[in-house]
Design a protein around this motif. Sequence first.
Motif, PDB file in Angstrom:
ATOM      1  N   SER A  30       2.707   1.954  -3.349  1.00  0.00           N
ATOM      2  CA  SER A  30       1.887   2.591  -4.384  1.00  0.00           C
ATOM      3  C   SER A  30       1.670   4.060  -4.053  1.00  0.00           C
ATOM      4  O   SER A  30       1.668   4.917  -4.939  1.00  0.00           O
ATOM      5  CB  SER A  30       0.558   1.858  -4.541  1.00  0.00           C
ATOM      6  N   ASP A  31       1.523   4.333  -2.765  1.00  0.00           N
ATOM      7  CA  ASP A  31       1.305   5.723  -2.383  1.00  0.00           C
ATOM      8  C   ASP A  31       2.560   6.552  -2.612  1.00  0.00           C
ATOM      9  O   ASP A  31       2.483   7.684  -3.091  1.00  0.00           O
ATOM     10  CB  ASP A  31       0.883   5.799  -0.914  1.00  0.00           C
ATOM     11  N   ARG A  34       5.564  10.782  -8.291  1.00  0.00           N
ATOM     12  CA  ARG A  34       5.151  11.227  -9.624  1.00  0.00           C
ATOM     13  C   ARG A  34       4.601  12.652  -9.569  1.00  0.00           C
ATOM     14  O   ARG A  34       4.908  13.495 -10.404  1.00  0.00           O
ATOM     15  CB  ARG A  34       4.097  10.292 -10.188  1.00  0.00           C
ATOM     16  N   GLU A  35       3.789  12.865  -8.560  1.00  0.00           N
ATOM     17  CA  GLU A  35       3.191  14.190  -8.399  1.00  0.00           C
ATOM     18  C   GLU A  35       4.289  15.236  -8.234  1.00  0.00           C
ATOM     19  O   GLU A  35       4.255  16.305  -8.847  1.00  0.00           O
ATOM     20  CB  GLU A  35       2.289  14.147  -7.153  1.00  0.00           C
ATOM     21  N   GLU A  42       0.840  -1.203   0.000  1.00  0.00           N
ATOM     22  CA  GLU A  42       0.000   0.000   0.000  1.00  0.00           C
ATOM     23  C   GLU A  42       0.875   1.253   0.000  1.00  0.00           C
ATOM     24  O   GLU A  42       0.657   2.184  -0.767  1.00  0.00           O
ATOM     25  CB  GLU A  42      -0.889  -0.032   1.249  1.00  0.00           C
ATOM     26  N   TYR A  46       2.906   7.375  -6.164  1.00  0.00           N
ATOM     27  CA  TYR A  46       1.998   8.456  -6.550  1.00  0.00           C
ATOM     28  C   TYR A  46       2.577   9.806  -6.143  1.00  0.00           C
ATOM     29  O   TYR A  46       2.594  10.755  -6.917  1.00  0.00           O
ATOM     30  CB  TYR A  46       0.635   8.222  -5.901  1.00  0.00           C
ATOM     31  N   GLN A  86       6.118  15.841 -11.471  1.00  0.00           N
ATOM     32  CA  GLN A  86       5.288  16.620 -12.395  1.00  0.00           C
ATOM     33  C   GLN A  86       5.353  18.107 -12.048  1.00  0.00           C
ATOM     34  O   GLN A  86       5.494  18.965 -12.920  1.00  0.00           O
ATOM     35  CB  GLN A  86       3.818  16.158 -12.312  1.00  0.00           C
ATOM     36  N   ASP A  87       5.264  18.392 -10.753  1.00  0.00           N
ATOM     37  CA  ASP A  87       5.298  19.792 -10.350  1.00  0.00           C
ATOM     38  C   ASP A  87       6.682  20.390 -10.555  1.00  0.00           C
ATOM     39  O   ASP A  87       6.805  21.541 -10.980  1.00  0.00           O
ATOM     40  CB  ASP A  87       4.883  19.921  -8.877  1.00  0.00           C
TER      41      ASP A  87
END
Lengths: 678, 648
Positions: A30-31, A37-38, A27, A34, A41-42
Amino acid sequence: MFLSTDSIKNIGHTVGVYSLKETVAAELSSDVEYRLRELIQDALKFTKHSRRTRLTQEDINSALDLHGKYKILGHVKKETPKFQRVIGDQELFYLDEKIFELEEVINAPLPLYPRNVSFSGHWLAVDGIQPRTLSNPQFQKVTKKQKKQQDQQQLKLEEEETQQAKETESIQENVNENATGNGNGNGNRNQEDKQQEQKTKQSNYLLEDLPLKRIRRRRRKQQESCETNQIELEEATSTQQFDPRARKNTLLSDVNLGTSTITAKITLKREDGINNILSNLNIPSQLDLKLLKQKVQIEEQQQPNDPKNKGNSTKEKNPRDDSKLKSVHEEEQNLVKMEKEKEVVIRHVLTQELQLYYDQVIKIVLTTSENEKLEKDLIEMEKGREQENSYFSTSSSSFPSFASSSTTTTNQFGNKQWENKLKIMKEKKEYHQKCLQIILNDLSQNSGIIQLVPYFIQFIASKVRIYFNQISQLITLMKATEALVMNPSIKLERYLHQLIPSIMTCALSVDLERDVNEDHWEMREYAAQIIAKICSKYRRFPALQPNITSVLVAALVGKNKRPLASQYGAIVCLQALGKNTINMLLLPNIEELLSQFEKIINQDKQKQQKKIHAIRCKTALINAIGNILFDQTFTQFSSESKPFNSLHLNVSNLYDLFGNRISPFVYSDKYYHTQSLL
Amino acid sequence: MLNLEKLINYRVMKYLENNQMYGTLNTFENETSLTRLTNNQRIERYNLVELILFDPQKLLDPQFYFNSYQSLKNWINTSLKLFQDELRVLLYPIFLHCYFDLIEKQKNERALEFFHKFKHDHLEKFPTELGLLQSITTKRQMETNNFATTTRSKKFNIILSSHSFELYFTFLQEMELDLLNKITYKYLNIRVISSNELRRYKIVDDNDETEGEKLALMTGETFEEIFSINSQKIEWGLLKNCIEDRVNEKRERELFEKKERILAITRKRKRTKAKQFVFQEPLNRTNSLIPAPKLTIQENNRRIEELSLSIDAGENNLPSICMFTLFNSQNKVNSVDISKDSRYITIGCSDSSVRYWDLTKQLEKKKSKKTNKKPDFSKVMHGHQGEVYSVKISPLNHSFVSVSQDGTARLWSFETDHCLSIYNGHNFPIWDVDFSPFGYYFVTGSMDKTAMLWSTDSERPHRLFVGHLSDVDCVKFHPNSNYVATGSSDRTVRLWSLSDGKCVRIFADMKGHKSGITSLAFSPDGQLLASGDEDGVICLWDIGKSMRIRKFNSHDNYITCMDFSVLNGNILASGSVDNTVKIWNVELARKNPIDIQRSKILKHKFQNVLLKTFPTKNTPVLHLGFSMRNILHASGVMTSDIPNNQEF
């Protein structure tokens, strides 16, 4: 998934959470993915707005800040940090970070203040045209493809040229026949053929990458002038119809007509192969020739004094044909020359200073042979003088009253002259020696001659071939080579394949022994030392030394055994290459070699010279063996150092072979011991 | 899970209750043996229509998503070429929502499987979006993620011709693909247009050399809304009595007088009266819609003088470019601006400082001392608490404004070298700023998806422009200062009216930009708007007709700056990170393709739109601006780095 559950667990360990369940880890992973990636991206947005194309640590920090997280603080290195694998674990990595003592950091001298941001202005374009200045990029870059094409074109040119050389000869014969046989030239036919030829010329032009328009314009002009000349010629021929020689003269004198009439005449006889011939004879290909000549010149610059190239360029063009064609198309050739010169500039970017330096070095290196020649001349002169003297002395004895005065004058005069010459010669030699020393010093230290290295290598390779018999010249060349090898800033890796063969020739060559007076033994030893130096300097190429030694061994023993002098060179080389080499390569063959030498020495029938050679070889062999023998005997009895691992060395065996001659090489303390062994 | 029948029954009961038909309600209750629901018992979890139309059991099966997407894909690929392009647009939104549906139903692994199975259909066209999509793997993430929430709440706008729309629907019905039906109904906004209209679209498209594929676009408004917004009338003309007109008048007067002088000689004989010179102002001149201080007479005259000295730039008369290259930047220069009279150069740095050079002082110093040492007059000013992303010099030349990562804008004075005021309003980093052509007002675009209008004398923003679905990356003032254009990462450009703060144009075209907008420029007559994106594509939009007239496609990397030439605007210069400055022929592009189509001249396909490319020496171009005399000022930062492409 970025992160495996294992790595999550590992990270947990570092924080102090030791029992993470598999499901929780999954769990979390995966978090984390995420979030990462976030974040990236920023961070990319910040990169974009900083007008950069590369993501930096600061962008990540900005993104962290944006999400309300703490920034990652610490030393910002210029290099990107490296992850290193934990030894013994396949999948564990850690950041290789140094731990600094705070005191060290505080007390360290401050780094240099970075330069302030500054700016400069220049014209990127003036009225829409980009000026060719340093501040603007050069956009004529030669890509790999273009280079390939160029190379192919060059190959083609060369092929064409060789073909042409054959063709022109046959054409020449035809021309001669025509000029004499068909005295009254057929005007109509001539013209037709000429037109045809013009067409082919033009079509051939299209194939060329030349400024077409300009050349066409010129061509048109010439065509016109050709036609007018044709009329004149017809008038001329009408008057001189029956004088073929006169006709020929007009042909030769009339520059503009030259090619067209000649080729036109060929069509009468050899219509089948006409296109082929034309394409070889007419102007574009002639231009090719010109280009090629220039290229040859360039190559000559590159590999100066290469006799082969020179021969090609002068031999292959037919002088008579060429003189005509040359004058016809001089203008065009000039044009092409200009075009070509541009290319030359692009190819060699040698500064004038470097060129001067190169010329000077070559001059001085080559004067050795000149001096030698002069010296020889002097010696011969002396000999001649002595002979003369003896002659006169004998004659004077028979006619004392008649010749005494004259002989003394000539003698005195000759003596003075000779002395003067000798003096000059000596001075010259001394001066040259000084110059050579300076230059060799410079070659072994100067770091600015890197660009000249290929030229020097070419120079050495070609000169070794030429000055084959002049040992002193070869020695100076070898000295120059040694200087180049010893120069720490020059890297010869790319030229070794050119360099080593020429050194090897010096070491192994048979022909060196022709001149008895020369000390070619020294020469060989010198070359051997250079080879040893190269081998030690370029030790990191594992194939280098084995390649060399294999050649040496092949020269020494086996089917392709070389003469004694070469064998001597091989032995010297092997000795120079070190103890291991002697041990591995020379020792196994020692009995065979020795027996060979002994045989020659003991035979009474053999020539004296050969015997001397064999003795030389033997001493060299003993020297080589002695080298390791000393070590071996020394280490045998000094318990501290490791014994020298010798495969074939057996002292008693050697004593059997060489007798007492090797005893100087045996460690002296145990001299008695070895004697007792006997 | 409620039974469908039961649900319908409940609905009927509620209907009866609402309409106060209690008699029927009672009998209904008796017959169905159901009790009335109390108020707090809710059945609204499932949309009734949805349930009636689609079988809920089927919707729950994840395999069903795979099958339906696959069959749609197959159907589109086997359909006629004519309709393929149109129908293919549908694939991406359906792919997106299938994925989200699966995650919403907490079939995470199946969702990932779905993603990897079909991602190759879209990877080329939507690389960033797919990256975002991939990061979302759980329902909770989906609820918090910005991208997911906007895609779920907003609808995609898709144009289909009537015929292909029919085809699509019959396909759905025949195959009984309820799922696709649902997604189409819920998340797509399909506009069916007649064949005539379609032809008009096609004409526009045909003029592009690059026949791009259509992409589904999302703007947040329905087609009707966009249509109504875009059909509003816009006063895009310049202001009355503007400088450009004065210059034109001056020029025409000179020409006229010259003619008169020649004619005067002949006229003396004929004795006719001399004509008076009358300048005809173009018809579309407007009034300023917002109160603004007027330019001083001196300033006005200065501008007119400068402008009248300018040389017209055009196809045959390319401009000169003066390049200012910055050295020793150490990767910290983010933005450059050069004043129109080329007196000041300002830079915004990533070390949160702003610097400027006064070139006139530098010249003086050089003349007076004649030292070899380069005088460095850069003034460094600190104040921001984050990287400075953009700087802009006021057209009045006495101050400049900078925006930063800390969400503030600051006004700096050239005269005192101090910060004059701080403007607090945005919550997130501000990306871009632009001054009004007459000074006083400026506009900022921020990461918080909004743009704000400020005046230099007020701490609070005057207008807030909300509507973009992603960051506002660039902003630009219209030459008549009544409108502001904003470009965003959501691939759209919007035009806002300053007078009421409403959106008056949405430039979103299915064949337009395929990545975020990075740069904007207005033509000097206010008719055209150019927008450059991250892929290096430039689109030219006609503001009055609200349509795309041209697409320039030559840059390799994203476009950092653009500018039209002064006065006639025949030339567009664009600078990019790929180390080039390109010059485009707008005069040719401006010719209406439809008109050309009608007059049947259109055989040549506008080959020469790109006039020239000027490569720089390892210098990404950060700023381009035509001076009043039509000399192009460019500036960039010299980088010693190897470009990324070579490295990998």
